[in-house]
Write a protein that holds these residues in place. Sequence first.
Motif, PDB file in Angstrom:
ATOM      1  N   LYS A  66       0.848  -1.182   0.000  1.00 43.47           N
ATOM      2  CA  LYS A  66       0.000   0.000   0.000  1.00 43.47           C
ATOM      3  C   LYS A  66       0.894   1.246   0.000  1.00 43.47           C
ATOM      4  O   LYS A  66       1.737   1.423   0.876  1.00 43.47           O
ATOM      5  CB  LYS A  66      -0.900   0.011   1.231  1.00 43.47           C
ATOM      6  CG  LYS A  66      -1.864   1.208   1.257  1.00 43.47           C
ATOM      7  CD  LYS A  66      -2.585   1.316   2.585  1.00 43.47           C
ATOM      8  CE  LYS A  66      -3.555   0.184   2.803  1.00 43.47           C
ATOM      9  NZ  LYS A  66      -4.373   0.385   4.048  1.00 43.47           N
ATOM     10  N   ILE A  67       0.689   2.106  -1.004  1.00 44.76           N
ATOM     11  CA  ILE A  67       1.532   3.292  -1.128  1.00 44.76           C
ATOM     12  C   ILE A  67       0.741   4.592  -0.967  1.00 44.76           C
ATOM     13  O   ILE A  67       1.338   5.668  -0.922  1.00 44.76           O
ATOM     14  CB  ILE A  67       2.255   3.305  -2.489  1.00 44.76           C
ATOM     15  CG1 ILE A  67       1.237   3.363  -3.640  1.00 44.76           C
ATOM     16  CG2 ILE A  67       3.172   2.108  -2.636  1.00 44.76           C
ATOM     17  CD1 ILE A  67       1.884   3.524  -5.012  1.00 44.76           C
ATOM     18  N   SER A  68      -0.600   4.520  -0.885  1.00 49.56           N
ATOM     19  CA  SER A  68      -1.392   5.747  -0.770  1.00 49.56           C
ATOM     20  C   SER A  68      -2.666   5.467   0.014  1.00 49.56           C
ATOM     21  O   SER A  68      -3.070   4.306   0.207  1.00 49.56           O
ATOM     22  CB  SER A  68      -1.752   6.295  -2.155  1.00 49.56           C
ATOM     23  OG  SER A  68      -2.696   5.450  -2.794  1.00 49.56           O
ATOM     24  N   LYS A  69      -3.300   6.584   0.450  1.00 46.27           N
ATOM     25  CA  LYS A  69      -4.602   6.515   1.095  1.00 46.27           C
ATOM     26  C   LYS A  69      -5.387   7.739   0.666  1.00 46.27           C
ATOM     27  O   LYS A  69      -4.962   8.867   0.929  1.00 46.27           O
ATOM     28  CB  LYS A  69      -4.452   6.472   2.616  1.00 46.27           C
ATOM     29  CG  LYS A  69      -5.780   6.322   3.345  1.00 46.27           C
ATOM     30  CD  LYS A  69      -5.582   6.164   4.841  1.00 46.27           C
ATOM     31  CE  LYS A  69      -6.907   5.971   5.567  1.00 46.27           C
ATOM     32  NZ  LYS A  69      -6.726   5.821   7.031  1.00 46.27           N
ATOM     33  N   ASN A  70      -6.491   7.470  -0.039  1.00 45.84           N
ATOM     34  CA  ASN A  70      -7.268   8.537  -0.660  1.00 45.84           C
ATOM     35  C   ASN A  70      -6.353   9.373  -1.566  1.00 45.84           C
ATOM     36  O   ASN A  70      -5.796   8.861  -2.515  1.00 45.84           O
ATOM     37  CB  ASN A  70      -7.975   9.371   0.394  1.00 45.84           C
ATOM     38  CG  ASN A  70      -9.185   8.642   0.976  1.00 45.84           C
ATOM     39  OD1 ASN A  70      -9.757   7.757   0.325  1.00 45.84           O
ATOM     40  ND2 ASN A  70      -9.584   9.006   2.172  1.00 45.84           N
TER      41      ASN A  70
END
Length: 488
Positions: A66-70
Amino acid sequence: MLGIGTTVGTWVFFHMFMLQRTYSFSGFIKEPLDENQAEGDLTYFTCIVRELDDTQYISWLHNGRKISKNGEIIINTYAHYSIDYNSVFGTCNLRIQNVQRRDKGRYTCTVYDSNDKIVEKSRTANFTVLEIPQQQYPICSSTQTSYRVGQYVVLNCISEKTTPLALLRWVHNIGGSDSGLKESLTGNYEKSYSFIAKQSDNRAIFTCELTTSANPSIERNCTIGPLDVLYPPIVRIQQTRDVILGNEAIFICYSDANPQETTFEWSFDPPINENMFVLENDIILRIKNTLSSLNGTSVICTVTNSIGSGSSKLIVNVKLKESINNVVESNNGKETTQSEKPNERNKNKSNNQNSKSNQQLLQTRSPNNNNSSSTDISISLVVIIALVCIIVILGLALIPVGYMKYTRRQPSDTISRGRPVSIPDVYFEPRDHIDPMLPQLGLAAPWMRTVGVQVPGECEYDATYNTQVMPQPRQVYYTQRMYPASSL
């Protein structure tokens, strides 16, 4: 009753909760696609979802990480990544600027719930980075710094091993063969070029050009050279003129060698007396007095360098003075010529040919008479040209002088009929004027007349009218006209 009510309430709540989850996320409108992009360029991955609620969010995964959130990148090593996020329209596009090799892999758009559990994943998009060799490639190298004639020469052009492989091409004008692209011991790729060294290959330059399908605009090259090919001296002897009996004979030894020559040696076959010749700088051989015994003698020049030796041989052909037409004889700085009899020149065709060649030799050896005559002609020509130029310049200078003289003596004017009217030498031009009124007096200034006279320059001078009028002060001028002095 309480138990039944609790069960019904629980069922209604669970049904409403499930209905709410189904309504909140109903799938992907657009999923990411596979991409190919070269290093340093820009690429996008698109993801659009339908109907997210406040408890859900979107993230991008790179190779399962996972490299981003929103709309935010959460890992520092992905600083060149950015997210175009819009919660209203459900868009979450991934943008990669200045693509790097480590960016290749699998990318997935994923929906998470509030407990960071995966709700749904999009299709996995494969990203292939088109690799470009680093800036220092190609690299050219050779197995040796110098080669001897006949030695096997191998030149190497090295490039980084990339996907796709770079294309290497040797540019040259020397016949040889290349090995094709092959993997080197260092893990790179190289293309070799080989040939047998020749003397003509000395100082040659070889160029290796690199291109890649990842970016057709990239063109790089490296060079090897000038190539240092070592060879022994190549020698030749040249005589400055025909060898004439009793005259001086000059021979020059020329050499081409790499490295530079170290020694020059002259020899004769059969040998001659050392007093008969003189050497200048070991390169020029001068035979002061050519004897008939030198006819048929071989003159040999041998040159040596660190690689080997080379030599050249010339056979002396002594010619008699009687066989030369128009031979020049020196007498106290003056030159006279002797011609053969016409009967002797017409004996046979071969004698005529010899006389023509000897006459040409005479012309090259005695340039003094020709030079003196040509010098006289050139001086006469320069004098004539100078006189012509002076006459032309004087003529051009007199044209404006004559024109001004003519127009001054015959002035003319035109009248309405178009006929010229001569202007008289003496004429009068009356002019009337009134002095301005003086405000403090209230009186009108007197009327005055001024007369202008034009007299030609050639008229006689009359001393009677040569009276100098002195200027009067303003007070005297008005006093004479009976103006009161107090009003001035």
